[in-house]
Design a protein around this motif. Structure first.
Motif, PDB file in Angstrom:
ATOM      1  N   ILE A 270     -64.924  34.957  39.198  1.00 54.45           N
ATOM      2  CA  ILE A 270     -64.145  34.554  40.369  1.00 54.45           C
ATOM      3  C   ILE A 270     -63.060  35.609  40.599  1.00 54.45           C
ATOM      4  O   ILE A 270     -62.478  36.141  39.648  1.00 54.45           O
ATOM      5  CB  ILE A 270     -63.508  33.153  40.167  1.00 54.45           C
ATOM      6  CG1 ILE A 270     -62.883  32.641  41.450  1.00 54.45           C
ATOM      7  CG2 ILE A 270     -62.504  33.158  39.037  1.00 54.45           C
ATOM      8  CD1 ILE A 270     -63.864  32.112  42.461  1.00 54.45           C
ATOM      9  N   LEU A 271     -62.828  35.930  41.867  1.00 49.88           N
ATOM     10  CA  LEU A 271     -61.700  36.789  42.242  1.00 49.88           C
ATOM     11  C   LEU A 271     -60.561  35.887  42.706  1.00 49.88           C
ATOM     12  O   LEU A 271     -60.797  34.914  43.433  1.00 49.88           O
ATOM     13  CB  LEU A 271     -62.110  37.730  43.378  1.00 49.88           C
ATOM     14  CG  LEU A 271     -60.986  38.614  43.934  1.00 49.88           C
ATOM     15  CD1 LEU A 271     -60.813  39.843  43.058  1.00 49.88           C
ATOM     16  CD2 LEU A 271     -61.284  39.046  45.376  1.00 49.88           C
ATOM     17  N   VAL A 272     -59.341  36.209  42.327  1.00 51.37           N
ATOM     18  CA  VAL A 272     -58.181  35.435  42.769  1.00 51.37           C
ATOM     19  C   VAL A 272     -57.214  36.352  43.500  1.00 51.37           C
ATOM     20  O   VAL A 272     -56.849  37.421  42.994  1.00 51.37           O
ATOM     21  CB  VAL A 272     -57.473  34.753  41.580  1.00 51.37           C
ATOM     22  CG1 VAL A 272     -56.198  34.064  42.057  1.00 51.37           C
ATOM     23  CG2 VAL A 272     -58.400  33.742  40.913  1.00 51.37           C
ATOM     24  N   LEU A 273     -56.797  35.924  44.695  1.00 53.72           N
ATOM     25  CA  LEU A 273     -55.797  36.657  45.466  1.00 53.72           C
ATOM     26  C   LEU A 273     -54.808  35.648  46.037  1.00 53.72           C
ATOM     27  O   LEU A 273     -55.057  35.060  47.090  1.00 53.72           O
ATOM     28  CB  LEU A 273     -56.450  37.466  46.593  1.00 53.72           C
ATOM     29  CG  LEU A 273     -55.488  38.297  47.447  1.00 53.72           C
ATOM     30  CD1 LEU A 273     -54.783  39.360  46.603  1.00 53.72           C
ATOM     31  CD2 LEU A 273     -56.213  38.948  48.621  1.00 53.72           C
ATOM     32  N   MET A 274     -53.702  35.459  45.342  1.00 52.46           N
ATOM     33  CA  MET A 274     -52.677  34.504  45.771  1.00 52.46           C
ATOM     34  C   MET A 274     -51.539  35.226  46.491  1.00 52.46           C
ATOM     35  O   MET A 274     -50.363  34.920  46.319  1.00 52.46           O
ATOM     36  CB  MET A 274     -52.159  33.730  44.564  1.00 52.46           C
ATOM     37  CG  MET A 274     -53.172  32.765  43.972  1.00 52.46           C
ATOM     38  SD  MET A 274     -53.639  31.453  45.123  1.00 52.46           S
ATOM     39  CE  MET A 274     -52.115  30.532  45.223  1.00 52.46           C
ATOM     40  N   SER A 275     -51.897  36.171  47.323  1.00 53.70           N
ATOM     41  CA  SER A 275     -50.942  37.012  48.019  1.00 53.70           C
ATOM     42  C   SER A 275     -50.027  36.206  48.943  1.00 53.70           C
ATOM     43  O   SER A 275     -50.399  35.146  49.450  1.00 53.70           O
ATOM     44  CB  SER A 275     -51.698  38.069  48.831  1.00 53.70           C
ATOM     45  OG  SER A 275     -50.817  38.972  49.446  1.00 53.70           O
ATOM     46  N   LEU A 276     -48.824  36.743  49.181  1.00 56.01           N
ATOM     47  CA  LEU A 276     -47.878  36.119  50.099  1.00 56.01           C
ATOM     48  C   LEU A 276     -48.152  36.508  51.548  1.00 56.01           C
ATOM     49  O   LEU A 276     -47.742  35.806  52.470  1.00 56.01           O
ATOM     50  CB  LEU A 276     -46.444  36.516  49.739  1.00 56.01           C
ATOM     51  CG  LEU A 276     -46.000  36.263  48.299  1.00 56.01           C
ATOM     52  CD1 LEU A 276     -44.516  36.556  48.153  1.00 56.01           C
ATOM     53  CD2 LEU A 276     -46.300  34.831  47.880  1.00 56.01           C
ATOM     54  N   ARG A 277     -48.819  37.620  51.759  1.00 56.02           N
ATOM     55  CA  ARG A 277     -49.174  38.055  53.106  1.00 56.02           C
ATOM     56  C   ARG A 277     -50.269  39.112  53.022  1.00 56.02           C
ATOM     57  O   ARG A 277     -50.333  39.884  52.062  1.00 56.02           O
ATOM     58  CB  ARG A 277     -47.967  38.660  53.840  1.00 56.02           C
ATOM     59  CG  ARG A 277     -47.455  39.954  53.221  1.00 56.02           C
ATOM     60  CD  ARG A 277     -46.403  40.632  54.059  1.00 56.02           C
ATOM     61  NE  ARG A 277     -45.936  41.875  53.418  1.00 56.02           N
ATOM     62  CZ  ARG A 277     -46.486  43.066  53.602  1.00 56.02           C
ATOM     63  NH1 ARG A 277     -47.531  43.200  54.421  1.00 56.02           N
ATOM     64  NH2 ARG A 277     -46.017  44.132  52.978  1.00 56.02           N
ATOM     65  N   GLU A 278     -51.132  39.147  54.016  1.00 51.85           N
ATOM     66  CA  GLU A 278     -52.152  40.181  54.148  1.00 51.85           C
ATOM     67  C   GLU A 278     -52.411  40.378  55.641  1.00 51.85           C
ATOM     68  O   GLU A 278     -51.810  39.711  56.487  1.00 51.85           O
ATOM     69  CB  GLU A 278     -53.456  39.773  53.447  1.00 51.85           C
ATOM     70  CG  GLU A 278     -53.365  39.639  51.942  1.00 51.85           C
ATOM     71  CD  GLU A 278     -53.265  40.960  51.214  1.00 51.85           C
ATOM     72  OE1 GLU A 278     -53.675  42.001  51.793  1.00 51.85           O
ATOM     73  OE2 GLU A 278     -52.770  40.973  50.072  1.00 51.85           O
ATOM     74  N   VAL A 314     -59.379  27.803  49.114  1.00 53.17           N
ATOM     75  CA  VAL A 314     -58.046  28.135  49.611  1.00 53.17           C
ATOM     76  C   VAL A 314     -57.023  27.224  48.943  1.00 53.17           C
ATOM     77  O   VAL A 314     -57.204  26.006  48.894  1.00 53.17           O
ATOM     78  CB  VAL A 314     -57.969  27.990  51.143  1.00 53.17           C
ATOM     79  CG1 VAL A 314     -56.544  28.292  51.630  1.00 53.17           C
ATOM     80  CG2 VAL A 314     -58.973  28.906  51.827  1.00 53.17           C
ATOM     81  N   VAL A 315     -55.944  27.841  48.434  1.00 57.76           N
ATOM     82  CA  VAL A 315     -54.878  27.130  47.739  1.00 57.76           C
ATOM     83  C   VAL A 315     -53.546  27.509  48.392  1.00 57.76           C
ATOM     84  O   VAL A 315     -53.354  28.670  48.758  1.00 57.76           O
ATOM     85  CB  VAL A 315     -54.855  27.517  46.241  1.00 57.76           C
ATOM     86  CG1 VAL A 315     -53.665  26.878  45.530  1.00 57.76           C
ATOM     87  CG2 VAL A 315     -56.156  27.108  45.566  1.00 57.76           C
ATOM     88  N   PRO A 316     -52.619  26.574  48.556  1.00 55.11           N
ATOM     89  CA  PRO A 316     -51.324  26.923  49.145  1.00 55.11           C
ATOM     90  C   PRO A 316     -50.619  28.043  48.379  1.00 55.11           C
ATOM     91  O   PRO A 316     -50.736  28.149  47.152  1.00 55.11           O
ATOM     92  CB  PRO A 316     -50.532  25.617  49.063  1.00 55.11           C
ATOM     93  CG  PRO A 316     -51.587  24.548  49.088  1.00 55.11           C
ATOM     94  CD  PRO A 316     -52.740  25.116  48.317  1.00 55.11           C
ATOM     95  N   VAL A 317     -49.886  28.871  49.108  1.00 57.26           N
ATOM     96  CA  VAL A 317     -49.132  29.966  48.506  1.00 57.26           C
ATOM     97  C   VAL A 317     -48.229  29.440  47.386  1.00 57.26           C
ATOM     98  O   VAL A 317     -47.523  28.443  47.551  1.00 57.26           O
ATOM     99  CB  VAL A 317     -48.260  30.668  49.570  1.00 57.26           C
ATOM    100  CG1 VAL A 317     -47.294  31.650  48.906  1.00 57.26           C
ATOM    101  CG2 VAL A 317     -49.134  31.410  50.570  1.00 57.26           C
ATOM    102  N   GLY A 318     -48.296  30.101  46.226  1.00 49.57           N
ATOM    103  CA  GLY A 318     -47.413  29.763  45.113  1.00 49.57           C
ATOM    104  C   GLY A 318     -47.712  28.459  44.406  1.00 49.57           C
ATOM    105  O   GLY A 318     -46.956  28.050  43.512  1.00 49.57           O
ATOM    106  N   ASP A 319     -48.818  27.811  44.745  1.00 50.40           N
ATOM    107  CA  ASP A 319     -49.139  26.495  44.181  1.00 50.40           C
ATOM    108  C   ASP A 319     -49.869  26.669  42.844  1.00 50.40           C
ATOM    109  O   ASP A 319     -51.094  26.765  42.798  1.00 50.40           O
ATOM    110  CB  ASP A 319     -49.998  25.715  45.174  1.00 50.40           C
ATOM    111  CG  ASP A 319     -50.272  24.284  44.727  1.00 50.40           C
ATOM    112  OD1 ASP A 319     -49.910  23.932  43.580  1.00 50.40           O
ATOM    113  OD2 ASP A 319     -50.863  23.518  45.511  1.00 50.40           O
ATOM    114  N   VAL A 320     -49.097  26.697  41.775  1.00 51.77           N
ATOM    115  CA  VAL A 320     -49.683  26.883  40.442  1.00 51.77           C
ATOM    116  C   VAL A 320     -50.611  25.733  40.092  1.00 51.77           C
ATOM    117  O   VAL A 320     -51.724  25.939  39.570  1.00 51.77           O
ATOM    118  CB  VAL A 320     -48.567  27.032  39.382  1.00 51.77           C
ATOM    119  CG1 VAL A 320     -49.174  27.079  37.979  1.00 51.77           C
ATOM    120  CG2 VAL A 320     -47.752  28.287  39.646  1.00 51.77           C
ATOM    121  N   ALA A 321     -50.183  24.497  40.372  1.00 50.92           N
ATOM    122  CA  ALA A 321     -51.008  23.329  40.041  1.00 50.92           C
ATOM    123  C   ALA A 321     -52.312  23.346  40.830  1.00 50.92           C
ATOM    124  O   ALA A 321     -53.380  23.034  40.284  1.00 50.92           O
ATOM    125  CB  ALA A 321     -50.225  22.049  40.340  1.00 50.92           C
ATOM    126  N   GLY A 322     -52.233  23.701  42.110  1.00 47.87           N
ATOM    127  CA  GLY A 322     -53.446  23.760  42.928  1.00 47.87           C
ATOM    128  C   GLY A 322     -54.401  24.831  42.448  1.00 47.87           C
ATOM    129  O   GLY A 322     -55.620  24.618  42.410  1.00 47.87           O
TER     130      GLY A 322
END
Length: 380
Positions: A270-278, A314-322
């Protein structure tokens, strides 16, 4: 004339489009800070290349000199259209083209730099974006959420910005990024890391910058491992001021910069990209073409890069639990992950082949030129 700031951007993002335009019958000049390494290949394809010194960061004296050179070059070439992307090149090219009265001035918006800035920096970069937009006759965003955000932040108005085809700046070569394509061997250190630690491989590719959400990824992955699931993290990219801590001491490996990311993608589950903006993250398309699904944040640009539940999550920005729950779902259901990977490649091939993206951009360019021609004919 096609203008970007850095030579590497010209080589990776704009060289193919410039060649595509030349094949379509346009006379094309590609301009960047340094195009010496691709000038011969461009010339063989019928594209002129010009190196014009530009600095990515603010540099008033250098920027004034660069603007003067840009104006001089445009007066010599007399282009019918100028296409520009990346902040500094877009600022200089849009102003120069407006002063020289180039009739078609197209801004390819690939991201909003001030979206995560604050204070004076936010005001300055917002002013730059507004100046570029006001100097352009058309604005093309590389994702729908980016277009919406540009309107919301006051960069431009609805009706002045469009998203060609499905978005992306240049698509992805699904022949090169393919599980079946020959690729270099994995580097020794990464291979040793993967041999030492078992489990689901969670990957990240990109700049190790605070805006990229890498800390959210590491925190969530550590929690997943504490939940009793075997996971390991591979970070591919150069360090750009991110202080990476691994206080829980779970398996994390950093490769540094990589010229070819395919050997790493081939190892990712799996690739993970929890970026704040793109704008539209190219790495998600590259992973998709390699049949690797992605978990992305709901930030601008990221949210457009997957179809939730079909090609990724899709996971909310900064949502560690999600993110923790999304990673657990992938780790415990490899069949689902595999299905998403196959669907992701199908989408990449169908909607994001470079020629599909380039054709949509060229269609817009042609429409702009036709409107100019119609106005000239009307005025006699």
């Amino acid at each position: 004339m096609v203008v970007v700031t850095a030579g590497v951007t010209a080589r990776l993002f704009m060289r193919g489009y410039a060649m595509f335009l030349a094949q379509a019958g346009y006379e094309v000049t590609l301009v960047a800070n340094d195009v010496s390494d691709i000038s011969r290949a461009l010339a063989e394809a019928g594209v002129a290349a010009f190196s014009l010194p530009m600095r990515r960061d603010p540099s008033p004296m250098q920027d004034v000199r660069s603007l003067g050179r840009m104006i001089s070059l445009m007066r010599r070439i007399r282009p019918d259209a100028v296409i520009y992307a990346t902040p500094k090149a877009s600022l200089l090219a849009s102003i120069a083209a407006r002063l020289v009265r180039v009739p078609v001035r197209i801004y390819e918006l690939w991201g909003i730099r001030f979206e995560t800035a604050s204070g004076a920096a936010r005001r300055i970069f917002r002013g730059i974006e507004q100046t570029i937009a006001a100097s352009s006759t058309a604005i093309l965003a590389n994702s729908a959420s980016l277009a919406d955000q540009a309107i919301r932040l006051g960069i431009t108005k609805a009706g002045r910005i469009e998203v060609p085809a499905s978005g992306s700046s240049h698509g992805v070569d699904s022949g090169h990024f393919s599980p079946a394509a020959p690729r270099p061997a994995l580097d020794v250190d990464t291979a040793r890391f993967l041999e030492q630690y078992a489990g689901t491989t969670i990957g990240y590719i990109g700049r190790l910058h605070p805006d990229k959400g890498v800390e959210t990824l590491l925190e969530a992955a550590a929690l997943v491992r504490e939940d009793g699931l075997e996971v390991r993290v591979v970070l591919v990219g150069g360090d750009e001021g991110l202080d990476i801590r691994n206080e829980r001491r779970f398996p994390v490996h950093r490769t540094g910069e990589a010229g070819d990311v395919r050997p790493y993608l081939a190892e990712f589950d799996i690739l993970v990209l929890m970026s704040l903006r793109e704008g539209f993250p190219n790495v998600v398309l590259e992973a998709a073409a390699m049949e690797v699904p992605a978990i992305v944040s709901d930030a601008t640009g990221c949210v457009d890069s997957v179809i939730p539940g079909v090609t990724g999550v899709v996971v909310p920005v900064g949502d560690v639990a999600g993110l923790r729950e999304a990673l657990k779902a992938v780790a415990t259901d490899p069949t689902w992950a595999r299905q998403m990977g196959i669907a992701a490649r199908g989408r990449a091939v169908e909607a994001f082949e470079p020629r599909v993206v380039w054709a949509a951009l060229e269609q817009h360019l042609r429409a702009q030129l036709n409107r100019v021609g119609e106005r000239k004919n009307y005025r006699g």
